[in-house]
Each structure stands twice: as structure tokens, then as C-alpha cells.
Design an enzyme around this catalytic site. Structure first.
Site, PDB file in Angstrom:
ATOM      1  N   ASN A 103      -8.681   3.676   8.607  1.00 58.13           N
ATOM      2  CA  ASN A 103      -8.445   2.302   9.448  1.00 58.13           C
ATOM      3  C   ASN A 103      -8.213   2.516  10.658  1.00 58.13           C
ATOM      4  O   ASN A 103      -8.079   1.470  11.483  1.00 58.13           O
ATOM      5  CB  ASN A 103      -6.708   2.261   9.038  1.00 58.13           C
ATOM      6  N   CYS A 139       2.123   2.410  18.509  1.00 64.89           N
ATOM      7  CA  CYS A 139       3.071   2.387  19.567  1.00 64.89           C
ATOM      8  C   CYS A 139       4.403   2.414  19.176  1.00 64.89           C
ATOM      9  O   CYS A 139       4.982   1.375  18.692  1.00 64.89           O
ATOM     10  CB  CYS A 139       2.694   1.270  20.583  1.00 64.89           C
ATOM     11  N   GLY A 178       0.920  -1.116   0.066  1.00 74.15           N
ATOM     12  CA  GLY A 178       0.138  -0.182  -0.198  1.00 74.15           C
ATOM     13  C   GLY A 178       0.817   1.202  -0.052  1.00 74.15           C
ATOM     14  O   GLY A 178       0.419   2.376  -0.845  1.00 74.15           O
TER      15      GLY A 178
END
Length: 384
Positions: free
Chosen positions: A153, A329, A73
Site C-alpha cells: 500500500n 498521520c 480488510g
């Protein structure tokens, strides 16, 4: 007895379909030829690549020659954005996108802004949708590209692609869609929606990582991102990943056999199990985005009031449940979600107290019930 970890982070990546693994393994063993070679080994590899290309093209109602294999992507998005900007700068330097795009769209936009392009970032409402009137106002003769994702998303909002396509088709701009989250979850027809460029990624649909495709409408003027050999009709150099492409074709074939409406209904049921459990124990929470209207139910973003995101992720992980925060994260600290900031403002407490749960087709009802029970217990323990 070994505890089974439960994976609920399918918006980040999905487990490979066993049939895909089997296909890739078989191709690696039996079909190692270079798809550009003229001998029998090469011709056999080429047949595999073209069969997968046809499967992918049919999924979005494209021609086979309009499908270009890429590394995923991010490369597809970069190619569509930089390729359009470089090829069409004599027409204009204005590009329209939204504030909630993926970093592989937003970061190329930042680079282009430094190069003198005018980047317009459309606002979104509290459900994560744009206002079509805002797009209409910004579409000027010097606009060369409109880049808007299919499905967000983080909150699952589905953009009105058909309506956007209708607006853009009468302008000078190309319409690019980042379909990484939409592919496999919602139906896309590039002809009906007037889409010029579309990006996908195999690992979001139970296929292999580091592989995707860019749909590029026949006749478009888009510069190459990479230079090298003449693979992919001179559009993307580099020896094709034949086993991966074969696996991608199988992954998409498996998806095409499924009813996407039934899949969405399954995910809605999963959402209801979790929300019912929270309601039953009177946990203080709110949905980020919406569960109604144009939304893909494979994503559930929850504001758990009084529960710090990092603490929630750590506790759930220790108990065997994989979910995510609003964003990636990194090195033990959470980057604030640019999506939630765009929807609710930078000072909203949601930004530090939200988690994203994302479902895949291999998740079971029992897994969701187990997660819901654990989530409730955690909220009772950690809320202020």
C-alpha cells in the site's frame, strides 16, 4: 470562485462510484428485509446478497460459497490469521509473513507471538519485494500459514503470488493473501495461484466503507473470529448489510468492465507527468521502490530531498491537494513508515522526507498536471 480540492490518496480510500451510491440508496429505500428471514422481504434481500456474492466470486475465479462477507480488510485479515492459528496449532505454530505488511496483519502476528507462536518476518529488497529463496528456507513441516500481501500500500510492489503459491501448496501451510490494494488493480486467480485465503475491502474499489469479503477455499479448517448466528454459512455471524453488499457488487461489476492493463497505463502516464515536471525544474528527488517490473502504478512514493514530510503534506493540503506520508498521520505527528524502514533502514533520510501519491480511476490528466505544478513550486520553496 470556489477552489476544487484534488484527491490523490486513493490507496487510503476511494470516492464512491455514483452508480454504487444510487444502488445503495435504492436498496435502503426498497429492500429493507433481513436476508435470513423466510418471508418475501427476506427472500428478496437474500437474492441481492447472492447476486453480489456471485459477482465477487467470479472476479477471483472462486465458488460462490467460498466468499464470506465481513466488515472489511482488517476483519478479513484477522479472521484468516487467528482462525488458521487456532484451528491448526496441533500441526505447528510457525507463521511466515513479511516486514512490510499492513498493520491488520502485523498486529495479529504480534499478538500470536505473545501466545507462543513463532513468527518469521521476511526481508524485502529496495524495490519492496521478497526473495523466494528466503521463503523456501523458512517453509518447514510445522509452518501452518504464509501471509503475504498482493500489492504493498505504500510503494506499490506486487508480490510474486503465483510463485509463492507453488511453493506453499506442497507444504503443510495455508497461503493467505491480503489483496486489499491489489483488488481492482491487478488480476487475481485464486485457483491458478493456489491461494487458500484472500482478504479484500470494498472502499478501496469505489464501494462502501466497513465492508469486504474473505475468500476461504472450500474444505479449509479455519476457526471463526466472531460467534453468534448462522449467517454466511455459519462462518461470520451478524445480519448482512444488504444495501452495502449490493453496492459492493456494483462497484466490482464496474471494475470488471474495465481493462486493468489500460488502467495501469493511465496511472503510468500520471506518474510520468509528475516526474517530468520534477525533472524539468531539476528538483532533487528519488523514487521509493521501483517503477519497473512487478509494480502497481496506482501508487507513486517520492523521496523529496530536503523537504520534510509533514511540511509537504501541510503545504499541499492548504493548496487543495490530498496525498499522504508513508504512514497515517496521528495527532499532528507522523509515525515512521515501517515499509520504508524495512526497505532502506531505520536511519535513512527517506523516512522523514517522503510522500505517497495514489491515483484512482476518477482522477483526470488535468488534475495531475495541476498537482505536478504545485508540487514543483512547493519543493522549490521548502527544500533546504
Amino acid at each position: 470562485m470556489t477552489r476544487k480540492n484534488i484527491y490523490l490518496d486513493n490507496a487510503a480510500t476511494t470516492p464512491m462510484d455514483p452508480k454504487v451510491i444510487e444502488t445503495i440508496s435504492s436498496e435502503m429505500t426498497n429492500n429493507f428485509g433481513n436476508a435470513s428471514s423466510q418471508h418475501a422481504f427476506g427472500r428478496k434481500a437474500r437474492q441481492v446478497v447472492e447476486a453480489a456474492r456471485h459477482e465477487l466470486a467470479e472476479t477471483i475465479n472462486a465458488q460462490d460459497k467460498e466468499i464470506i462477507f465481513t466488515s472489511g480488510g482488517s476483519e478479513s485479515n484477522n479472521t484468516a490469521i487467528f482462525g488458521t492459528a487456532r484451528a491448526r496449532k496441533n500441526i505447528g505454530k510457525k507463521i511466515i509473513t513479511t516486514k512490510i505488511e499492513h498493520p491488520s496483519v502485523l498486529n495479529p502476528m504480534k499478538r500470536l507471538a505473545k501466545e507462543g507462536y513463532e513468527i518469521v518476518y521476511l526481508d524485502v529488497d529496495k524495490t519492496g519485494h521478497i526473495n523466494l529463496d528466503d521463503l523456501k528456507k523458512e517453509l518447514t513441516p510445522d509452518t501452518i500459514l504464509v501471509s503475504i500481501m498482493a500489492v504493498n500500500n505504500e510503494v506499490g510492489s506486487i508480490m510474486p503470488l503465483k510463485e509463492i503459491g507453488e511453493l506453499v501448496k506442497d507444504s503443510n501451510a495455508y497461503f493467505h493473501v491480503d489483496d486489499v490494494q491489489g483488488f481492482g488493480n491487478i488480476e487475481i486467480d485464486v485457483k491458478e495461484m493456489n491461494i487458500d485465503l484472500l482478504s479484500t475491502s470494498a472502499h478501496k474499489v469505489n464501494g462502501p466503507k466497513f465492508l469486504g469479503f474473505l475468500y476461504e477455499k472450500d474444505g479449509l479448517k479455519v476457526s471463526n473470529l466472531l460467534l453468534g448466528g448462522e449467517q454466511e454459512v455459519k462462518r461470520r455471524p451478524g445480519t448482512e448489510n444488504v444495501p452495502g453488499i449490493a453496492g459492493f457488487g456494483v462497484a466490482v461489476h464496474e471494475l470488471n468492465e474495465m481493462d486493468k492493463k489500460q488502467l495501469q497505463e493511465k496511472y503510468q502516464k500520471f506518474q510520468k507527468i509528475i516526474l517530468d515536471a520534477l525533472d524539468q525544474k531539476q528538483i532533487d528527488y528519488e523514487i521509493n521502490g521501483s517503477l519497473e517490473g512487478k509494480v502497481s502504478h496506482h501508487v507513486l512514493n517520492l523521496w523529496l530531498k530536503g523537504v520534510n514530510t509533514y511540511s509537504a503534506l501541510t503545504n499541499l493540503d492548504l493548496n487543495g491537494y490530498a496525498v499522504s506520508g508513508g504512514s497515517a498521520c496521528t495527532a499532528g505527528s507522523l509515525t515512521p513508515s515501517h515499509v520504508l524502514e524495512a526497505m532502506y533502514g531505520e536511519d535513512s533520510p527517506r523516512i522523514a522526507e517522503s510522500i505517497r501519491v495514489s491515483f484512482g480511476r476518477f482522477n483526470t490528466e488535468n488534475e495531475i498536471k495541476s498537482f505536478a505544478e504545485n508540487l514543483v513550486n512547493m519543493c522549490q520553496r521548502l527544500s533546504k
